[in-house]
Scaffold this motif. Structure first.
Motif, PDB file in Angstrom:
ATOM      1  N   GLY A  13      -4.414  -0.585  -0.935  1.00  0.00           N
ATOM      2  CA  GLY A  13      -4.072  -1.106   0.388  1.00  0.00           C
ATOM      3  C   GLY A  13      -4.549  -0.115   1.431  1.00  0.00           C
ATOM      4  N   CYS A  14      -4.389  -0.484   2.698  1.00  0.00           N
ATOM      5  CA  CYS A  14      -4.965   0.329   3.779  1.00  0.00           C
ATOM      6  C   CYS A  14      -3.956   1.310   4.362  1.00  0.00           C
ATOM      7  N   SER A  15      -2.735   1.327   3.832  1.00  0.00           N
ATOM      8  CA  SER A  15      -1.589   2.113   4.303  1.00  0.00           C
ATOM      9  C   SER A  15      -0.901   1.475   5.503  1.00  0.00           C
ATOM     10  N   GLY A  16      -1.419   0.325   5.949  1.00  0.00           N
ATOM     11  CA  GLY A  16      -0.790  -0.359   7.087  1.00  0.00           C
ATOM     12  C   GLY A  16       0.647  -0.759   6.811  1.00  0.00           C
ATOM     13  N   CYS A  17       0.938  -1.093   5.550  1.00  0.00           N
ATOM     14  CA  CYS A  17       2.322  -1.469   5.232  1.00  0.00           C
ATOM     15  C   CYS A  17       3.235  -0.254   5.355  1.00  0.00           C
ATOM     16  N   HIS A  18       2.745   0.927   4.941  1.00  0.00           N
ATOM     17  CA  HIS A  18       3.547   2.132   5.131  1.00  0.00           C
ATOM     18  C   HIS A  18       3.665   2.495   6.616  1.00  0.00           C
ATOM     19  N   GLY A  84       3.951  -6.467   1.276  1.00  0.00           N
ATOM     20  CA  GLY A  84       2.741  -6.799   2.026  1.00  0.00           C
ATOM     21  C   GLY A  84       1.816  -7.716   1.246  1.00  0.00           C
ATOM     22  N   ASP A  85       0.902  -8.362   1.988  1.00  0.00           N
ATOM     23  CA  ASP A  85       0.057  -9.399   1.390  1.00  0.00           C
ATOM     24  C   ASP A  85      -0.852  -8.885   0.274  1.00  0.00           C
ATOM     25  N   CYS A  86      -1.308  -7.632   0.349  1.00  0.00           N
ATOM     26  CA  CYS A  86      -2.177  -7.121  -0.734  1.00  0.00           C
ATOM     27  C   CYS A  86      -1.411  -7.091  -2.048  1.00  0.00           C
ATOM     28  N   ALA A  87      -0.159  -6.667  -2.015  1.00  0.00           N
ATOM     29  CA  ALA A  87       0.658  -6.647  -3.226  1.00  0.00           C
ATOM     30  C   ALA A  87       1.039  -8.063  -3.653  1.00  0.00           C
ATOM     31  N   GLY A 151       3.198 -10.476   4.580  1.00  0.00           N
ATOM     32  CA  GLY A 151       2.805 -10.042   5.924  1.00  0.00           C
ATOM     33  C   GLY A 151       1.709  -9.000   5.802  1.00  0.00           C
ATOM     34  N   CYS A 152       0.847  -8.945   6.806  1.00  0.00           N
ATOM     35  CA  CYS A 152      -0.289  -8.011   6.767  1.00  0.00           C
ATOM     36  C   CYS A 152      -0.380  -7.270   8.102  1.00  0.00           C
ATOM     37  N   PRO A 153       0.479  -6.246   8.250  1.00  0.00           N
ATOM     38  CA  PRO A 153       1.561  -5.835   7.358  1.00  0.00           C
ATOM     39  C   PRO A 153       2.837  -6.608   7.663  1.00  0.00           C
TER      40      PRO A 153
HETATM   41  S1  SF4 Z   1      -1.109  -6.120   3.481  1.00  0.00           S
HETATM   42 FE1  SF4 Z   1      -2.427  -5.703   5.254  1.00  0.00          FE
HETATM   43  S2  SF4 Z   1      -1.509  -3.880   6.204  1.00  0.00           S
HETATM   44 FE2  SF4 Z   1      -0.686  -3.997   4.085  1.00  0.00          FE
HETATM   45  S3  SF4 Z   1      -2.084  -2.747   2.835  1.00  0.00           S
HETATM   46 FE3  SF4 Z   1      -2.857  -4.861   2.767  1.00  0.00          FE
HETATM   47  S4  SF4 Z   1      -4.408  -4.978   4.414  1.00  0.00           S
HETATM   48 FE4  SF4 Z   1      -3.131  -3.157   4.795  1.00  0.00          FE
END
Ligand code: SF4
Length: 182
Positions: A13-18, A84-87, A151-153
């Protein structure tokens, strides 16, 4: 009553969720008054501990290291949350899946050779750079997940809404304004 042991983990992930987790702002103060954060990118802990109560998992499962750690986390944790949406769906990291069975070779070629500005070569350091999996997977394709936080995030309000339930021992319902993808 024992304090809950809470972990957060950062996979593909991009760390946006954190970042959104940090947006909990003053609720973080309340949270650390109620729980112990035992493993997270925001604390200095190298080994995932035993007997964790809750773990928020950011990111999709993209490489061999992700896979190995996820199995360890499942074995050592009571409640997993796809964070988050990636997970939850694979989201952005899973876009490479559409390039079929050769996607690993194709994305490495594209990123490190075709578009390299200098010194084109694929990353290779056995034991240091983990191998990519043939297919990126959402967390629930690998292990059982108890809760989903899309959610993203996910917004800080949505994270708080879920954590308030889990920390107080009540069951969150998958309905209402706190359910959102994208
Ligand atoms: S869900 Fe969105 S914000 Fe979270 S890690 Fe994935 S791309 Fe980044």
């Amino acid at each position: 009553m024992d304090r809950l042991k809470v972990a957060t983990v950062w996979f593909g992930g991009c760390s946006g969720c954190h970042m959104s987790f940090l947006d909990l702002d003053e609720f973080l103060i309340d949270l650390v008054g109620l729980v112990d954060i035992v493993y997270s990118p925001i604390i200095d802990c190298k080994e995932y501990p035993e007997n964790v109560d809750l773990c928020l998992i950011e990111g999709a499962i993209c490489n061999e290291d992700n896979l190995e750690l996820l199995h360890k986390i499942r074995a050592r944790t009571k409640t997993l949350i796809s964070f988050g949406d990636c997970a939850v769906t694979g989201n952005v990291p899973a876009m490479r899946n559409q390039f079929g069975p050769d996607n690993v070779a194709n994305v490495l070629q594209c990123a490190y050779i075709d578009h390299a500005q200098e010194n084109p070569r694929k990353p290779s350091a056995p034991g240091i750079v983990p191998s990519l999996l043939a297919r990126v997977m959402p967390v629930h394709e690998v292990v059982t997940v108890e809760h989903y936080l899309p959610g993203c995030p996910p917004s800080a309000a949505n994270i708080k809404a879920l954590l308030v339930h889990l920390v107080s021992g009540t069951t969150p319902q998958p309905t209402g304004p706190h359910l959102k993808f994208g």
